[in-house]
Design a protein around this motif. Sequence first.
Motif, PDB file in Angstrom:
ATOM      1  N   GLN A  15     125.567 -16.027  68.965  1.00  0.00           N
ATOM      2  CA  GLN A  15     126.487 -16.568  67.955  1.00  0.00           C
ATOM      3  C   GLN A  15     127.924 -16.587  68.477  1.00  0.00           C
ATOM      4  N   GLU A  16     128.334 -15.510  69.119  1.00  0.00           N
ATOM      5  CA  GLU A  16     129.710 -15.421  69.609  1.00  0.00           C
ATOM      6  C   GLU A  16     129.996 -16.476  70.675  1.00  0.00           C
ATOM      7  N   CYS A  17     129.015 -16.731  71.530  1.00  0.00           N
ATOM      8  CA  CYS A  17     129.233 -17.665  72.646  1.00  0.00           C
ATOM      9  C   CYS A  17     128.764 -19.083  72.338  1.00  0.00           C
ATOM     10  N   ARG A  18     128.187 -19.292  71.141  1.00  0.00           N
ATOM     11  CA  ARG A  18     127.621 -20.600  70.778  1.00  0.00           C
ATOM     12  C   ARG A  18     126.689 -21.112  71.873  1.00  0.00           C
ATOM     13  N   VAL A  19     125.726 -20.277  72.222  1.00  0.00           N
ATOM     14  CA  VAL A  19     124.706 -20.666  73.190  1.00  0.00           C
ATOM     15  C   VAL A  19     123.490 -21.187  72.430  1.00  0.00           C
ATOM     16  N   PRO A  20     122.969 -22.366  72.810  1.00  0.00           N
ATOM     17  CA  PRO A  20     121.774 -22.866  72.128  1.00  0.00           C
ATOM     18  C   PRO A  20     120.565 -21.982  72.422  1.00  0.00           C
ATOM     19  N   LEU A  21     119.768 -21.748  71.409  1.00  0.00           N
ATOM     20  CA  LEU A  21     118.575 -20.911  71.584  1.00  0.00           C
ATOM     21  C   LEU A  21     117.476 -21.444  70.678  1.00  0.00           C
ATOM     22  N   LEU A  22     116.312 -21.689  71.247  1.00  0.00           N
ATOM     23  CA  LEU A  22     115.152 -22.082  70.449  1.00  0.00           C
ATOM     24  C   LEU A  22     114.133 -20.951  70.506  1.00  0.00           C
ATOM     25  N   MET A  23     113.791 -20.415  69.328  1.00  0.00           N
ATOM     26  CA  MET A  23     112.799 -19.343  69.238  1.00  0.00           C
ATOM     27  C   MET A  23     111.585 -19.881  68.485  1.00  0.00           C
ATOM     28  N   LEU A  24     110.396 -19.712  69.056  1.00  0.00           N
ATOM     29  CA  LEU A  24     109.177 -20.096  68.352  1.00  0.00           C
ATOM     30  C   LEU A  24     108.446 -18.813  67.980  1.00  0.00           C
ATOM     31  N   VAL A  25     108.426 -18.538  66.682  1.00  0.00           N
ATOM     32  CA  VAL A  25     107.922 -17.257  66.178  1.00  0.00           C
ATOM     33  C   VAL A  25     106.580 -17.470  65.487  1.00  0.00           C
ATOM     34  N   THR A  26     105.542 -16.830  66.008  1.00  0.00           N
ATOM     35  CA  THR A  26     104.261 -16.862  65.287  1.00  0.00           C
ATOM     36  C   THR A  26     104.237 -15.665  64.344  1.00  0.00           C
ATOM     37  N   MET A  27     103.888 -15.936  63.105  1.00  0.00           N
ATOM     38  CA  MET A  27     103.968 -14.898  62.071  1.00  0.00           C
ATOM     39  C   MET A  27     102.730 -14.006  62.067  1.00  0.00           C
ATOM     40  N   ARG A  28     103.002 -12.714  61.920  1.00  0.00           N
ATOM     41  CA  ARG A  28     101.949 -11.737  61.623  1.00  0.00           C
ATOM     42  C   ARG A  28     102.353 -11.061  60.314  1.00  0.00           C
ATOM     43  N   GLY A  29     101.438 -10.328  59.730  1.00  0.00           N
ATOM     44  CA  GLY A  29     101.777  -9.574  58.520  1.00  0.00           C
ATOM     45  C   GLY A  29     101.991 -10.451  57.306  1.00  0.00           C
ATOM     46  N   GLN A  30     101.318 -11.585  57.288  1.00  0.00           N
ATOM     47  CA  GLN A  30     101.643 -12.575  56.277  1.00  0.00           C
ATOM     48  C   GLN A  30     100.373 -13.110  55.633  1.00  0.00           C
TER      49      GLN A  30
END
Lengths: 200, 172
Positions: free
Chosen positions: B89-104
């Motif tokens: 957030q501080e450096c405004r770096v692009p980041l793509l996270m692909l999160v597979t859900m557990r516990g749902q």
Amino acid sequence: MTTRHRKPTLDRRQAAAVILKQRGDALVVAGLGAPCWDTAAAGDNPLNFYVWGGMGSAAMIGLGLALAQPKRRVLVITGDGEMLMGLGAFATIGVQQPRNLAVIVEDNEHYGETGMQLTHTRLGVDLAGIAKAAGFRASTTIYSAAQLKAWLPKLYRQPGPVFAAIKVTTDRAPLVLPPRDGTILRHRFRRALLGAKADE
Amino acid sequence: MASQTSWPDQIHRVFRDQNMRQIAYVPDSGHARLIELVRADRQMHAIPLTTEEEGVALAVGAWLGGERSVLLLQSSGVGNCINMLGMIQECRVPLLMLVTMRGQWGEFNPWQVPMAQATTPALAAMGVVVQTVERAGEVAETVEAAGRLAFSTYRAVAVLISQRVIGAKAFK
């Protein structure tokens, strides 16, 4: 631990200056705290990325950069506490085997920014041993100016990953603060490295 | 998007189209097929991590060096990333996270539920744009849109892939 403690004698500011004097076009990531001030004191450069937060991130930032820029030497200069927080990075770097990456720890065996508490390296933990066991191609602990001089060519030219812990005293050097706005640091680095492509 | 191929294959195609070069991951069964595809792709670095926050730091280095990266993780790993996301957030770096859900959806293991419940609020608290997918047919288009959003606006974007898409883990 049965081994006797060997008292560090090197000055951190001088050690950083000796290393960075030979940087050429190397890309530098400086870990939070005194390694940032030491790197700035050796001469600010847009190709220095000063990590003001994210403790434990420096070596992994170095890996991402080294993989993206395989033709450039990448130097990570960080502290022992910072490195200890991201020990898994040794294993992750060991798996990737980046030939152009050198990780350097200025090891004063203390948390210098938070009250000089002892770190694990003062209590027997051997960072160079961990790096070697994780698959770094060269790894050492440096205690003397002569040893540092002998290792300089390896830091810049030995196929990596290379690791060096430089044992330094807890003496404080004058604060030399680099720019701290993350967007400025990120942008000036990319402009200097990538030119107009940085703005895409 | 043709639905003849499986959604992990479609994600791999999106990675190629969007020039994703460093694919970091902590394994999850939901990402198993995608990890195989990435490991077999010579245009991509497949980067196994010991813990998820390493991948956030890696993304900063990759971006400084002019390459795009993606982080594959499961919802429990989101908790490991929190402080590092501050740097993004501080450096405004692009980041793509692909999160597979557990516990749902249909979870058997009670220990997975707390972090599943906290995943969206924790990401949102760190300034990450969160997009969720409930149907297999929507995964690829969501990843494609999230990748564009992340790298066009220099922000962190997480795509949460529901356990409904992956199927609950069978303990037998």
